[in-house]
Write a protein that holds these residues in place. Structure first.
Motif, PDB file in Angstrom:
ATOM      1  N   ASP A 176      -1.839  11.953  -7.748  1.00  0.00           N
ATOM      2  CA  ASP A 176      -2.259  11.932  -9.132  1.00  0.00           C
ATOM      3  C   ASP A 176      -1.301  11.065  -9.946  1.00  0.00           C
ATOM      4  O   ASP A 176      -0.110  11.360 -10.064  1.00  0.00           O
ATOM      5  N   MET A 177      -1.801   9.972 -10.475  1.00  0.00           N
ATOM      6  CA  MET A 177      -1.026   9.043 -11.302  1.00  0.00           C
ATOM      7  C   MET A 177       0.120   8.383 -10.527  1.00  0.00           C
ATOM      8  O   MET A 177       1.130   7.981 -11.114  1.00  0.00           O
ATOM      9  N   VAL A 178      -0.022   8.236  -9.214  1.00  0.00           N
ATOM     10  CA  VAL A 178       1.045   7.666  -8.388  1.00  0.00           C
ATOM     11  C   VAL A 178       0.494   6.506  -7.559  1.00  0.00           C
ATOM     12  O   VAL A 178      -0.562   6.615  -6.935  1.00  0.00           O
ATOM     13  N   LEU A 179       1.239   5.392  -7.546  1.00  0.00           N
ATOM     14  CA  LEU A 179       0.907   4.237  -6.722  1.00  0.00           C
ATOM     15  C   LEU A 179       2.042   3.938  -5.763  1.00  0.00           C
ATOM     16  O   LEU A 179       3.216   3.942  -6.157  1.00  0.00           O
ATOM     17  N   ARG A 180       1.677   3.654  -4.521  1.00  0.00           N
ATOM     18  CA  ARG A 180       2.635   3.205  -3.514  1.00  0.00           C
ATOM     19  C   ARG A 180       2.447   1.707  -3.350  1.00  0.00           C
ATOM     20  O   ARG A 180       1.368   1.237  -2.991  1.00  0.00           O
ATOM     21  N   CYS A 181       3.503   0.923  -3.626  1.00  0.00           N
ATOM     22  CA  CYS A 181       3.377  -0.529  -3.728  1.00  0.00           C
ATOM     23  C   CYS A 181       4.319  -1.224  -2.758  1.00  0.00           C
ATOM     24  O   CYS A 181       5.524  -0.963  -2.761  1.00  0.00           O
ATOM     25  N   GLY A 182       3.782  -2.125  -1.943  1.00  0.00           N
ATOM     26  CA  GLY A 182       4.621  -2.955  -1.103  1.00  0.00           C
ATOM     27  C   GLY A 182       5.437  -3.917  -1.936  1.00  0.00           C
ATOM     28  O   GLY A 182       5.024  -4.342  -3.026  1.00  0.00           O
ATOM     29  N   ALA A 183       6.602  -4.297  -1.432  1.00  0.00           N
ATOM     30  CA  ALA A 183       7.507  -5.141  -2.209  1.00  0.00           C
ATOM     31  C   ALA A 183       6.970  -6.534  -2.450  1.00  0.00           C
ATOM     32  O   ALA A 183       7.418  -7.232  -3.354  1.00  0.00           O
ATOM     33  N   GLY A 184       5.992  -6.953  -1.658  1.00  0.00           N
ATOM     34  CA  GLY A 184       5.413  -8.270  -1.843  1.00  0.00           C
ATOM     35  C   GLY A 184       4.228  -8.300  -2.791  1.00  0.00           C
ATOM     36  O   GLY A 184       3.650  -9.361  -3.031  1.00  0.00           O
ATOM     37  N   ALA A 185       3.867  -7.151  -3.345  1.00  0.00           N
ATOM     38  CA  ALA A 185       2.726  -7.090  -4.264  1.00  0.00           C
ATOM     39  C   ALA A 185       3.099  -7.677  -5.617  1.00  0.00           C
ATOM     40  O   ALA A 185       4.197  -7.449  -6.127  1.00  0.00           O
TER      41      ALA A 185
END
Length: 294
Positions: free
Chosen positions: A86-95
Motif C-alpha cells: 500500500d503506497m509503496v514502490l520497489r524501484c531498480g537503481a536504473g529506473a
C-alpha cells in the motif's frame, strides 16, 4: 578482470553516455546482467581498482583524460518499478524519475511527482538526496539495497544515510541497486496535473534541449545559486565552447565544441566571480571525476 555474465568493455568512451557529450574513456565499462553478476564481479575484482556507478550521465563532468578503474552502468535489468504494498514502490537503481513518477501515478500514489523533474536514475537520486519543487528523496525513501565494494550486500534504512542537502553518507564504494519509496493516496488525474505543471515549468525555465549537466551549483543557505551567478554578471559567459546558459544561469552548456576542461574552467570562473561580487562560496552540485589531459 574477472569473468562476467554481462558486458565488460575496455577503453570505453564515456562522452556518448553523458549529457554534456564530453570527456575521456573509462579503463573498463561494466554493464552487469543482474545484481548477482555485479556482486560476484566486485568480490573477485582486485580491491585496489577503483569502481564508480554511472546512471543517465546527467549531473556529471568526466574530465578529458578519462576515468581509471571500472565504471559500472546499470541497464534494463535494474530499471524495473513495481508496487509492493500500500503506497509503496520497489524501484531498480536504473529506473528513471519519469518511470517512477508515472508508475506512482498509475497506482494512485502521490508525493513522488517531483521525481519527474530530476534528470537521472534512482541510484543517483538516492546517493545525492535528489530533490526539486520542494521535496527530496529523504521525504519518500524507506530503504535502499547496495552492493559494497567487496561484493557484499546490505539494506540501508533512511536513517543510515544521514541525509543533508544533496548529500548522503553511503558507504565508500557502495553501488545502489534498488530503493523502496513511499507516498500518500492521491487521484491519478491530480498526480498527472502536478507532473504536467512541473514539466511545463522546467521547459519554460531550463535549457532542456542543450547539452548540459543539470543544476551546476548547490543553493547556498539563504540564496539561489542562479541569482548569485546572474548578479555576478555571468549570464552568457563563455570559455571555449562552454557557456553559462542565457535561459537559466545555474546551467552550463556545451555549445557544440566544448571540452570537459572548458566546462570545468567556466564553472570555476563563475565561482570566482560570485565570491568576488557577493562573498558567497558556491559549491559544485555536478560531480567531477577523472583526470585532465596530461
Amino acid at each position: 578482470m574477472p569473468a562476467v555474465a554481462g558486458r565488460l568493455t575496455a577503453h570505453a568512451p564515456l562522452a556518448p553516455l553523458l549529457w554534456f557529450k564530453t570527456g575521456g574513456a573509462a579503463d573498463w565499462l561494466f554493464e552487469p546482467k543482474d545484481a548477482d553478476d555485479l556482486a560476484e564481479f566486485l568480490a573477485a575484482l582486485d580491491p585496489s581498482i577503483p569502481v564508480m556507478a554511472l546512471g543517465l550521465g546527467s549531473n556529471l563532468i568526466v574530465r578529458d583524460g578519462g576515468v581509471s578503474g571500472v565504471v559500472v552502468r546499470l541497464g534494463k535489468a535494474f530499471a524495473q518499478v513495481q508496487r509492493t504494498g500500500d503506497m509503496v514502490l520497489r524501484c531498480g537503481a536504473g529506473a528513471s524519475g519519469i518511470l517512477v513518477s508515472s508508475t506512482a501515478r498509475d497506482g494512485g500514489i502521490g508525493g513522488l511527482e517531483f521525481l519527474r523533474s530530476i534528470p537521472g536514475t534512482v541510484g543517483g537520486f538516492v546517493r545525492m538526496n535528489g530533490g526539486a519543487y520542494g521535496r527530496e528523496v529523504k521525504d519518500i525513501l524507506i530503504d535502499c539495497d547496495v552492493v559494497l565494494r567487496d561484493g557484499s550486500r546490505r539494506t540501508l534504512a533512511l536513517a543510515d544515510l544521514h541525509y543533508t542537502y544533496r548529500h548522503s553518507e553511503l558507504p565508500e564504494g557502495a553501488i545502489v541497486i534498488a530503493a523502496t519509496f513511499t507516498g500518500s493516496p492521491a487521484e491519478p488525474a491530480a498526480i498527472q496535473a502536478e507532473m504536467d505543471r512541473i514539466a511545463a515549468s522546467r521547459e519554460a525555465s531550463q535549457p532542456l534541449r542543450s547539452k548540459t549537466g543539470g543544476s551546476t551549483f548547490k543553493n547556498p543557505d539563504g540564496h539561489k545559486a542562479w541569482a548569485l551567478v546572474d548578479q555576478a554578471g555571468c549570464r552568457g559567459l563563455m570559455i571555449g565552447g562552454a557557456q553559462v546558459s542565457e535561459k537559466h544561469t545555474n546551467f552550463l552548456i556545451n555549445t557544440g565544441t566544448a571540452t570537459s576542461a572548458d566546462i570545468e574552467a567556466l564553472g570555476e570562473e563563475v565561482r570566482s566571480r560570485v565570491k568576488a561580487q557577493s562573498g558567497v562560496e558556491l559549491e559544485w552540485e555536478i560531480q567531477r571525476i577523472g583526470s585532465p589531459v596530461a
